[in-house]
Design an enzyme around this catalytic site. Structure first.
Site, PDB file in Angstrom:
ATOM      1  N   ASP A   6       6.756  -8.049   0.970  1.00 55.32           N
ATOM      2  CA  ASP A   6       5.591  -7.641   0.166  1.00 55.32           C
ATOM      3  C   ASP A   6       5.586  -8.496  -1.092  1.00 55.32           C
ATOM      4  O   ASP A   6       6.585  -9.146  -1.430  1.00 55.32           O
ATOM      5  CB  ASP A   6       5.700  -6.146  -0.209  1.00 55.32           C
ATOM      6  CG  ASP A   6       4.536  -5.692  -1.103  1.00 55.32           C
ATOM      7  OD1 ASP A   6       3.401  -6.134  -0.872  1.00 55.32           O
ATOM      8  OD2 ASP A   6       4.770  -4.905  -2.045  1.00 55.32           O
ATOM      9  N   SER A   7       4.480  -8.433  -1.798  1.00 52.88           N
ATOM     10  CA  SER A   7       4.387  -9.150  -3.069  1.00 52.88           C
ATOM     11  C   SER A   7       5.282  -8.501  -4.125  1.00 52.88           C
ATOM     12  O   SER A   7       5.528  -9.092  -5.166  1.00 52.88           O
ATOM     13  CB  SER A   7       2.941  -9.120  -3.549  1.00 52.88           C
ATOM     14  OG  SER A   7       2.528  -7.776  -3.672  1.00 52.88           O
ATOM     15  N   GLY A  39      -2.864  -9.774  -5.261  1.00 59.29           N
ATOM     16  CA  GLY A  39      -4.240  -9.309  -5.042  1.00 59.29           C
ATOM     17  C   GLY A  39      -5.310 -10.026  -5.831  1.00 59.29           C
ATOM     18  O   GLY A  39      -6.492  -9.970  -5.485  1.00 59.29           O
ATOM     19  N   CYS A  69       2.094  -5.828   3.155  1.00 62.25           N
ATOM     20  CA  CYS A  69       1.193  -6.054   2.025  1.00 62.25           C
ATOM     21  C   CYS A  69      -0.192  -6.244   2.625  1.00 62.25           C
ATOM     22  O   CYS A  69      -0.385  -7.134   3.469  1.00 62.25           O
ATOM     23  CB  CYS A  69       1.653  -7.315   1.288  1.00 62.25           C
ATOM     24  SG  CYS A  69       0.532  -7.873   0.001  1.00 62.25           S
ATOM     25  N   THR A  71      -2.835  -7.283   1.148  1.00 64.00           N
ATOM     26  CA  THR A  71      -3.445  -8.519   0.662  1.00 64.00           C
ATOM     27  C   THR A  71      -2.995  -9.689   1.535  1.00 64.00           C
ATOM     28  O   THR A  71      -3.825 -10.463   2.033  1.00 64.00           O
ATOM     29  CB  THR A  71      -3.020  -8.758  -0.804  1.00 64.00           C
ATOM     30  OG1 THR A  71      -3.324  -7.587  -1.554  1.00 64.00           O
ATOM     31  CG2 THR A  71      -3.722  -9.947  -1.389  1.00 64.00           C
ATOM     32  N   GLU A 148       3.589  -0.690 -10.592  1.00 63.17           N
ATOM     33  CA  GLU A 148       4.749  -1.560 -10.888  1.00 63.17           C
ATOM     34  C   GLU A 148       5.363  -1.186 -12.244  1.00 63.17           C
ATOM     35  O   GLU A 148       6.551  -1.365 -12.467  1.00 63.17           O
ATOM     36  CB  GLU A 148       4.336  -3.039 -10.879  1.00 63.17           C
ATOM     37  CG  GLU A 148       3.813  -3.542  -9.530  1.00 63.17           C
ATOM     38  CD  GLU A 148       4.875  -4.171  -8.623  1.00 63.17           C
ATOM     39  OE1 GLU A 148       5.932  -4.570  -9.115  1.00 63.17           O
ATOM     40  OE2 GLU A 148       4.628  -4.239  -7.403  1.00 63.17           O
ATOM     41  N   CYS A 180      -3.485  -0.537   0.413  1.00 58.96           N
ATOM     42  CA  CYS A 180      -2.531  -1.301  -0.385  1.00 58.96           C
ATOM     43  C   CYS A 180      -1.218  -0.532  -0.301  1.00 58.96           C
ATOM     44  O   CYS A 180      -1.214   0.699  -0.443  1.00 58.96           O
ATOM     45  CB  CYS A 180      -3.008  -1.383  -1.834  1.00 58.96           C
ATOM     46  SG  CYS A 180      -1.787  -2.129  -2.934  1.00 58.96           S
ATOM     47  N   HIS A 182       1.097  -0.204  -2.260  1.00 62.02           N
ATOM     48  CA  HIS A 182       1.513   0.476  -3.493  1.00 62.02           C
ATOM     49  C   HIS A 182       0.900   1.884  -3.590  1.00 62.02           C
ATOM     50  O   HIS A 182       1.430   2.731  -4.299  1.00 62.02           O
ATOM     51  CB  HIS A 182       1.046  -0.299  -4.725  1.00 62.02           C
ATOM     52  CG  HIS A 182       1.854  -1.526  -5.028  1.00 62.02           C
ATOM     53  ND1 HIS A 182       1.890  -2.606  -4.195  1.00 62.02           N
ATOM     54  CD2 HIS A 182       2.643  -1.828  -6.080  1.00 62.02           C
ATOM     55  CE1 HIS A 182       2.664  -3.547  -4.739  1.00 62.02           C
ATOM     56  NE2 HIS A 182       3.136  -3.086  -5.879  1.00 62.02           N
TER      57      HIS A 182
END
Ligand code: DGL
Length: 260
Positions: A6-7, A39, A69, A71, A148, A180, A182
């Protein structure tokens, strides 16, 4: 070994769901925290980073890759499949399948990063199967930085969510895809704001279930009955103050993050 990237830390929601459903499969995670967020970046950059991440996981023993992810899944899946000769699983199709099954009225909302929403991938996949459905999308660019930062219970986060969800609520959606990785961390705030009757589709759970079916029909990866999920390895390209805190929150145990 299953490789997941993931990012940042959001993809750990996928790793956690995989760990819970398939505890006997060793897992390797890479969170590209140093370059997060993806993103708001161009497709070219997201593809380049996704290739780097996949290469790292393969060099460290992964035999199957999960792009945890949305994105990167929206813009880099085709390129990764051309570039690498291993199974590549993305997070969008499993969530689309669940949304279609769950939606009673055919009114589906999508929330995600700007890049995911701009790609139109959710609409395309849903309408390809159900042309009569209505799909409403909203980009929520502020949510990833809030997660985050560990702002998952703050008043400001609640206010921002209310604002983002307002138009979807007005459209009377019956299903909302958390597009997403997150966003599962904000589920407890999203559900009361979008309405208790709206079904939330958590792509982390959807992809873990998809993976379970996939593994049942192949022989490349085999379970290891003696594997202990606490031995799974978690790499990050940077560690910030909140990283350790959020990782522990996702897994309900301290996670030994290894910087690379
Ligand atoms: N976790 C990513 C996703 O699922 C978003 C984070 C980012 O923008 O880098 O889209």
């Amino acid at each position: 070994m299953i490789g997941i990237f993931d990012s940042g830390i959001g993809g750990m929601t996928v790793a956690r769901a995989v760990e819970q459903l398939l505890p006997n499969y060793p897992l390797l995670y890479l969170g590209d925290i140093a370059r997060t967020p993806y993103g708001c970046k161009s497709a070219r950059t997201i593809i380049e980073y996704s290739i780097n991440n996949t290469r790292f996981l393969l060099e460290n023993g992964a035999k199957l890759i999960i792009i945890a992810c949305n994105t990167a899944s929206s813009v880099a899946t085709d390129r990764l499949r051309q570039e690498f000769n291993v199974p590549i699983i993305e997070v969008i199709s499993p969530a689309v399948e669940q949304a279609i099954v769950c939606s009673q009225k055919g009114r589906i909302g999508i929330i995600g990063t700007r890049a995911t929403i701009r790609s139109g991938v959710y609409e395309t996949k849903i309408l390809a199967q159900q042309p009569e459905y209505m799909v409403f999308s909203t980009a929520c660019p502020l949510l990833v930085p809030l997660v985050e930062e560990g702002w998952i219970a703050k008043r400001e986060t609640k206010m921002i969510l209310r604002r983002y969800l307002h138009s979807l609520k007005e459209r009377q959606i019956d299903t909302l895809v958390l597009g997403c990785t997150h966003y599962p961390l904000l589920k407890h705030l999203i559900q009361p704001r979008i309405g208790r009757k709206v079904t939330l589709i958590d792509s982390s759970v959807a992809v873990a279930e998809y993976l379970q079916n996939y593994l049942a029909g192949q022989t490349v990866l085999t379970p290891d009955g003696s594997h202990d999920p606490t031995r799974n390895r978690y790499f990050v390209t940077d560690i910030t103050e909140s990283t350790q805190f959020i990782a522990a929150k996702i897994f309900h145990r301290p996670i030994d993050l290894q910087p690379i």
